[in-house]
Design a protein around this motif. Structure first.
Motif, mmCIF file in Angstrom:
data_model
loop_
_atom_site.group_PDB
_atom_site.id
_atom_site.type_symbol
_atom_site.label_atom_id
_atom_site.label_comp_id
_atom_site.label_asym_id
_atom_site.label_seq_id
_atom_site.Cartn_x
_atom_site.Cartn_y
_atom_site.Cartn_z
ATOM 1 N N ASP A 21 0.823 -1.220 0.000
ATOM 2 C CA ASP A 21 0.000 0.000 0.000
ATOM 3 C C ASP A 21 0.857 1.270 0.000
ATOM 4 O OD1 ASP A 21 0.934 0.021 2.594
ATOM 5 O OD2 ASP A 21 -1.016 0.338 3.518
ATOM 6 N N THR A 22 2.158 1.105 -0.295
ATOM 7 C CA THR A 22 3.061 2.243 -0.393
ATOM 8 C C THR A 22 3.508 2.395 -1.838
ATOM 9 O OG1 THR A 22 3.845 1.878 1.869
ATOM 10 C CG2 THR A 22 5.231 3.241 0.457
ATOM 11 N N ALA A 23 3.586 3.635 -2.292
ATOM 12 C CA ALA A 23 3.996 3.896 -3.667
ATOM 13 C C ALA A 23 5.058 4.982 -3.701
ATOM 14 C CB ALA A 23 2.795 4.330 -4.495
ATOM 15 N N THR A 24 6.021 4.789 -4.590
ATOM 16 C CA THR A 24 7.002 5.816 -4.898
ATOM 17 C C THR A 24 6.523 6.498 -6.175
ATOM 18 O OG1 THR A 24 8.760 4.501 -3.899
ATOM 19 C CG2 THR A 24 9.444 6.279 -5.389
ATOM 20 N N VAL A 25 6.594 7.832 -6.210
ATOM 21 C CA VAL A 25 6.061 8.625 -7.323
ATOM 22 C C VAL A 25 7.183 9.454 -7.944
ATOM 23 C CG1 VAL A 25 4.428 10.460 -7.943
ATOM 24 C CG2 VAL A 25 3.806 8.752 -6.211
ATOM 25 N N GLY A 26 7.148 9.563 -9.274
ATOM 26 C CA GLY A 26 8.090 10.419 -9.991
ATOM 27 C C GLY A 26 7.481 10.851 -11.307
ATOM 28 N N ILE A 27 8.270 11.533 -12.130
ATOM 29 C CA ILE A 27 7.820 11.866 -13.477
ATOM 30 C C ILE A 27 8.646 11.062 -14.472
ATOM 31 C CG2 ILE A 27 7.009 14.181 -12.865
ATOM 32 C CD1 ILE A 27 9.506 15.258 -14.439
ATOM 33 N N THR A 28 8.078 10.844 -15.636
ATOM 34 C CA THR A 28 8.714 9.999 -16.638
ATOM 35 C C THR A 28 9.854 10.734 -17.356
ATOM 36 O OG1 THR A 28 7.241 10.698 -18.412
ATOM 37 C CG2 THR A 28 6.528 8.815 -17.053
ATOM 38 N N ALA A 29 10.686 9.945 -18.035
ATOM 39 C CA ALA A 29 11.767 10.506 -18.847
ATOM 40 C C ALA A 29 11.186 11.382 -19.953
ATOM 41 C CB ALA A 29 12.622 9.381 -19.419
ATOM 42 N N PHE A 30 10.033 10.981 -20.496
ATOM 43 C CA PHE A 30 9.354 11.773 -21.527
ATOM 44 C C PHE A 30 9.042 13.171 -20.989
ATOM 45 C CE2 PHE A 30 5.520 13.334 -23.619
ATOM 46 C CZ PHE A 30 5.802 13.134 -24.966
#
Length: 124
Positions: A21-30
């Motif tokens: 129930d834990t998520a790491t979030v980021g933005i894509t290379a695109f």
């Protein structure tokens, strides 16, 4: 373009790495490439609640300021201090050291698998 198959994606170019129930979030290379050199981040604070599809921060680059959208509902539990100190990590390592925050997931968002994300971006 790198699109790791094990991650989930949003139409707004965020990625999500679920672990229970834990998520790491980021933005894509695109997204990082489209933004250009990232110079400043305004990320949600630990303890704040975010809602899927709603703005939760901003990414400022030499080209523009873009909103960051929450990929799912939940509570932010950790913010990546390395990337706030060195926003350029988004450009050099968006799927690694350039992750943005971790959150406890309380509700689903509209997520895409790698193939569907690639199809949306034209396989760029």
């Amino acid at each position: 373009m790198s699109v790791p198959a094990e991650l989930k994606y949003t139409a707004e170019h965020e990625w999500l790495d679920l672990d229970g129930d834990t998520a790491t979030v980021g933005i894509t290379a695109f997204a990082a490439d489209a933004l250009g050199d990232v110079v400043y981040l305004d990320l949600p604070a630990a303890g704040s609640t975010v809602a899927a599809g709603q703005p939760c921060g901003e990414i400022e680059s030499t080209k523009s300021v873009s909103e960051l959208y929450a990929p799912v509902d939940g509570e932010v539990v950790e913010v990546n201090a390395k990337v706030t100190d060195d926003p350029g990590l988004l450009n050099t390592d968006p799927f690694g050291e350039g992750w943005l925050f971790r959150m406890k997931v309380t509700g689903a968002g509209d997520l895409l698998d790698a193939a569907a994300y690639l199809a949306r971006t034209g396989g760029a």
